[in-house]
Design an enzyme around this catalytic site. Structure first.
Site, short mmCIF file in Angstrom:
data_model
loop_
_atom_site.label_atom_id
_atom_site.label_comp_id
_atom_site.label_asym_id
_atom_site.label_seq_id
_atom_site.Cartn_x
_atom_site.Cartn_y
_atom_site.Cartn_z
N SER A 88 -24.66 -40.70 19.35
CA SER A 88 -25.01 -39.32 19.04
C SER A 88 -26.42 -38.95 19.49
CB SER A 88 -24.86 -39.05 17.53
OG SER A 88 -25.63 -39.98 16.78
N ASP A 144 -31.15 -35.80 7.49
CA ASP A 144 -30.98 -36.45 8.78
C ASP A 144 -32.36 -36.73 9.35
OD1 ASP A 144 -30.51 -37.31 11.34
OD2 ASP A 144 -29.22 -35.64 11.92
N HIS A 182 -31.61 -38.03 14.01
CA HIS A 182 -31.47 -37.15 15.16
C HIS A 182 -32.66 -36.19 15.24
CE1 HIS A 182 -27.34 -38.45 14.06
NE2 HIS A 182 -27.25 -38.60 15.37
#
Length: 431
Positions: free
Chosen positions: A159, A407, A410
């Site tokens: 990702s 998160d 990312h």
């Protein structure tokens, strides 16, 4: 006595004409003296005004491309900048910010769209990467597209690779919007085409680079161990490998997951699998095996394109991890030495560097173009660049004290990951 009116009138008329001629002559002389005197004291004022007009006359207001503000960003396209270590440097203020926004780019996935999701601070957008010993030109989307005319790119990995692909697409979209021409059944692998340049960019979902069966949802919650084949390359990238002119391959954190390891179609051990009566080999065993196998394939493939191997990226979870309350609340870059790489990230990176060095020592003899993208330190000092709680839309709209999943792995788009493209373009254009 008779007066001669005709003679008198004529004389009077001549007298008036003479007077007028004298007046005109005097006025002309005075005017010339005045003009000469005026030009004498005004010449110093007219010169800069004239120069200013000459500079400004051909000027056309450029499009607003935020992110280009300082002289070093305006390096001429044909100038080869001095060589230096592009991966060692500092983040310095960049008042003009990114070259795009979440509104101008349609390719940002919701989890990384921090602005749309309501992140209230914007300071994280106003920094840029500056190597220690040289100037790094800002990414030039138009030049990149010209250089990549009739080429094929692929960003292969997990990702974070998808995160990077979105960043690259957003920056190139300031020149031309691509057309999506492919996606797989899970919408994890996609391909785009820039029609004016015949450039294709693929994002290939292959988090292990080798064959794997995974059993988890969109939030990373697994229902069973990964079934990982350490000696079988993932066909999703293997099938398009020969057709690629440029590729960026990477992996990393997925090897920390619970997994059962297969070699020669036989289970040889596992990682985090208590109760299965298997040998606990650990993730280091699997990561070394996989990278060695991938590098061995690359160095014997005689591929003529440019292959980048990217190191895994650091996370900035504090007071926990992904699923147990970890947060990242910073709003400015960290100072030098303030953030240290976590042990797990350091182990992954050391394995990556070791396997890359082994491969690069051998590929030099067969003319394979293999380069390292070591962005670990570049992002280590950017704990402010993650979505944090803003991986979801308006997380505190109903409850300002709500406990939400963060998160801290990312990167917001726009955000620090954009500067990977600055470095990559410098290598592609002048490396």
């Amino acid at each position: 006595m008779r007066v001669n009116w005709i003679s008198f009138s004529t004389n009077k008329h001549h007298h008036i004409i003479v007077k007028l001629a004298v007046v005109v002559l005097l006025l002309g002389l005075a005017f010339r003296l005045f003009v000469a005197h005026y030009k004498g004291f005004a010449s110093d004022l007219e010169s800069p005004v004239s120069e200013k007009v000459q500079v400004r006359a051909p000027y056309v207001e450029p499009p607003v491309l935020v992110g280009i503000s300082e002289n070093e960003d305006h390096i001429h396209l044909d100038v080869i900048t001095e060589k230096c270590d592009l991966f060692k440097g500092d983040w310095i203020p960049n008042p003009s910010g990114p070259s795009y926004t979440n509104e101008s780019c349609p390719w940002i996935e919701n989890h990384q769209n921090c602005m749309k999701n309501g992140r209230p601070d914007f300071g994280y957008l106003y920094w840029k990467w500056k190597p220690h010993d040289c100037q790094l030109p800002r990414f030039n989307a138009e030049r990149f597209l010209e250089l990549m005319r009739n080429k094929a790119w692929a960003l292969i990995g997990d990702s974070i690779s998808r995160n990077h692909a979105q960043s690259l697409l957003c920056m190139l979209s300031t020149v031309e919007q691509p057309v999506q021409i492919h996606q797989d059944v899970d919408s994890k692998s996609k391909r785009w085409h820039f029609q004016s340049y015949n450039l294709t960019i693929s994002n290939i979902w292959s988090p292990f680079l080798v064959k794997a069966a995974t059993f988890e949802d969109i939030n990373g919650v697994s229902t069973a161990e990964v079934q990982l084949h350490l000696d079988k390359l993932d066909k999703k990238w293997l099938d398009i490998y020969p057709s690629l002119d440029y590729m960026i391959i990477s992996t990393g954190k997925w090897f920390l997951k619970a997994a059962v390891y297969h070699e020669n179609d036989v289970i040889v051990g596992c990682h985090l699998c208590p109760g299965k009566n298997l040998i606990e080999l650990g993730f280091e065993y699997a990561y070394k095996k996989t990278l060695h196998y991938v590098m061995d394939f690359i160095k014997t493939s005689k591929h003529k394109g440019l292959i980048f191997f990217r190191t895994s990226t650091p996370d900035h979870f504090k007071n926990g991890e992904w699923h147990n309350g970890g947060t990242c609340l910073k709003t400015i870059p960290a100072k030098e030495g303030e953030v240290k790489i976590k042990d797990l990230n350091r182990i992954l990176r050391n394995i990556e560097l070791e396997e890359f060095e082994k491969a690069s020592a051998k590929v030099a003899n067969n003319e394979l173009n293999l380069k390292l993208l070591d962005f670990t330190n570049l992002l280590l000092s950017r704990p402010d660049g993650h979505p944090g709680p803003y991986r979801q839309f308006q997380p505190y709209s109903k409850n300002k004290t709500a406990v939400v999943q963060n998160d801290c792995l990312h990167w917001c788009i726009p955000g620090p990951i954009d500067f990977w493209n600055d470095v990559i373009m410098e290598i592609v254009a002048n490396g």
